[in-house]
Design a protein around this motif. Structure first.
Motif, mmCIF file in Angstrom:
data_model
loop_
_atom_site.group_PDB
_atom_site.id
_atom_site.type_symbol
_atom_site.label_atom_id
_atom_site.label_comp_id
_atom_site.label_asym_id
_atom_site.label_seq_id
_atom_site.Cartn_x
_atom_site.Cartn_y
_atom_site.Cartn_z
ATOM 1 N N VAL A 25 63.766 4.877 -1.792
ATOM 2 C CA VAL A 25 64.098 5.010 -3.210
ATOM 3 C C VAL A 25 65.537 4.565 -3.467
ATOM 4 N N GLU A 26 66.472 5.068 -2.665
ATOM 5 C CA GLU A 26 67.892 4.781 -2.887
ATOM 6 C C GLU A 26 68.243 3.316 -2.669
ATOM 7 N N ASN A 27 67.481 2.626 -1.816
ATOM 8 C CA ASN A 27 67.792 1.236 -1.491
ATOM 9 C C ASN A 27 66.836 0.234 -2.123
ATOM 10 N N GLY A 28 65.957 0.713 -2.970
ATOM 11 C CA GLY A 28 65.071 -0.175 -3.702
ATOM 12 C C GLY A 28 64.138 -0.992 -2.822
ATOM 13 N N VAL A 29 63.650 -0.388 -1.745
ATOM 14 C CA VAL A 29 62.729 -1.093 -0.847
ATOM 15 C C VAL A 29 61.410 -1.331 -1.578
ATOM 16 N N THR A 30 60.930 -2.576 -1.534
ATOM 17 C CA THR A 30 59.699 -2.907 -2.242
ATOM 18 C C THR A 30 58.577 -3.387 -1.323
ATOM 19 N N GLU A 31 58.908 -3.667 -0.064
ATOM 20 C CA GLU A 31 57.898 -4.181 0.865
ATOM 21 C C GLU A 31 57.925 -3.374 2.161
ATOM 22 N N PHE A 32 56.755 -2.926 2.594
ATOM 23 C CA PHE A 32 56.675 -2.137 3.823
ATOM 24 C C PHE A 32 57.168 -2.925 5.033
ATOM 25 N N ALA A 33 56.771 -4.181 5.157
ATOM 26 C CA ALA A 33 57.157 -4.981 6.330
ATOM 27 C C ALA A 33 58.673 -5.114 6.439
ATOM 28 N N VAL A 34 59.341 -5.258 5.305
ATOM 29 C CA VAL A 34 60.802 -5.352 5.303
ATOM 30 C C VAL A 34 61.397 -4.036 5.801
ATOM 31 N N PHE A 35 60.847 -2.925 5.325
ATOM 32 C CA PHE A 35 61.333 -1.611 5.764
ATOM 33 C C PHE A 35 61.087 -1.403 7.255
ATOM 34 N N GLN A 36 59.911 -1.769 7.722
ATOM 35 C CA GLN A 36 59.592 -1.600 9.135
ATOM 36 C C GLN A 36 60.517 -2.435 10.017
ATOM 37 N N ASN A 37 60.776 -3.667 9.616
ATOM 38 C CA ASN A 37 61.709 -4.505 10.373
ATOM 39 C C ASN A 37 63.117 -3.932 10.346
ATOM 40 N N TRP A 38 63.530 -3.393 9.193
ATOM 41 C CA TRP A 38 64.847 -2.767 9.098
ATOM 42 C C TRP A 38 64.932 -1.597 10.074
ATOM 43 N N CYS A 39 63.874 -0.779 10.117
ATOM 44 C CA CYS A 39 63.855 0.360 11.045
ATOM 45 C C CYS A 39 63.941 -0.115 12.492
ATOM 46 N N ASP A 40 63.181 -1.154 12.834
ATOM 47 C CA ASP A 40 63.214 -1.688 14.201
ATOM 48 C C ASP A 40 64.628 -2.067 14.624
ATOM 49 N N GLU A 41 65.408 -2.583 13.694
ATOM 50 C CA GLU A 41 66.748 -3.057 14.018
ATOM 51 C C GLU A 41 67.849 -2.020 13.801
ATOM 52 N N ASN A 42 67.597 -1.015 12.942
ATOM 53 C CA ASN A 42 68.675 -0.107 12.550
ATOM 54 C C ASN A 42 68.431 1.372 12.791
ATOM 55 N N ASN A 43 67.185 1.775 12.976
ATOM 56 C CA ASN A 43 66.908 3.202 13.131
ATOM 57 C C ASN A 43 65.698 3.379 14.050
ATOM 58 N N SER A 44 65.958 3.484 15.325
ATOM 59 C CA SER A 44 64.872 3.551 16.317
ATOM 60 C C SER A 44 64.014 4.799 16.149
ATOM 61 N N ARG A 45 64.589 5.893 15.667
ATOM 62 C CA ARG A 45 63.791 7.113 15.468
ATOM 63 C C ARG A 45 62.764 6.914 14.369
ATOM 64 N N TRP A 46 63.164 6.262 13.290
ATOM 65 C CA TRP A 46 62.211 5.982 12.216
ATOM 66 C C TRP A 46 61.179 4.964 12.682
ATOM 67 N N ALA A 47 61.622 3.984 13.457
ATOM 68 C CA ALA A 47 60.682 2.976 13.971
ATOM 69 C C ALA A 47 59.621 3.650 14.843
ATOM 70 N N GLU A 48 60.037 4.578 15.678
ATOM 71 C CA GLU A 48 59.085 5.321 16.518
ATOM 72 C C GLU A 48 58.125 6.143 15.665
ATOM 73 N N ALA A 49 58.641 6.774 14.632
ATOM 74 C CA ALA A 49 57.781 7.574 13.746
ATOM 75 C C ALA A 49 56.752 6.683 13.051
ATOM 76 N N LEU A 50 57.180 5.502 12.610
ATOM 77 C CA LEU A 50 56.236 4.569 11.978
ATOM 78 C C LEU A 50 55.165 4.143 12.974
ATOM 79 N N ASP A 51 55.581 3.854 14.190
ATOM 80 C CA ASP A 51 54.630 3.422 15.217
ATOM 81 C C ASP A 51 53.742 4.559 15.708
ATOM 82 N N SER A 52 54.154 5.798 15.449
ATOM 83 C CA SER A 52 53.410 6.957 15.936
ATOM 84 C C SER A 52 52.463 7.564 14.917
#
Length: 90
Positions: A25-52
């Motif tokens: 919400v705060e960053n105006g994310v509009t596409e899931f793939a963009v968010f997932q790639n951002w997580c892969d590169e910037n937040n490994s805990r969120w990336a793991e949660a998405l993959d889990s």
């Protein structure tokens, strides 16, 4: 344990998904793939949660948040201290 996704339903897991929604919400994310790639590169805990197992819920949240004409009334869903069960009863 969430029987649908087989992911342990822990307070930490819920805290992470709420933080993801707030970030979306705060960053105006509009596409899931963009968010997932951002997580892969910037937040490994969120990336793991998405993959889990929470990817479907987050993907739906992004789609709903960006497509809803009355999104303003749902902004409370992105608050970290929000108790989602209480809101469903209101």
């Amino acid at each position: 344990m969430n029987l649908i996704t087989m992911v342990p339903a822990t307070a930490k897991f819920f805290e992470q998904t709420r933080a993801m929604r707030r970030h979306i919400v705060e960053n105006g994310v509009t596409e899931f793939a963009v968010f997932q790639n951002w997580c892969d590169e910037n937040n490994s805990r969120w990336a793991e949660a998405l993959d889990s197992g929470c990817a479907d819920a987050i993907e739906k949240f992004i789609a709903d948040w960006n497509g809803r004409a009355d999104a303003g009334r749902w902004k409370h869903a992105a608050q970290a201290d929000d108790n989602v069960w209480d809101n469903e009863l209101k």
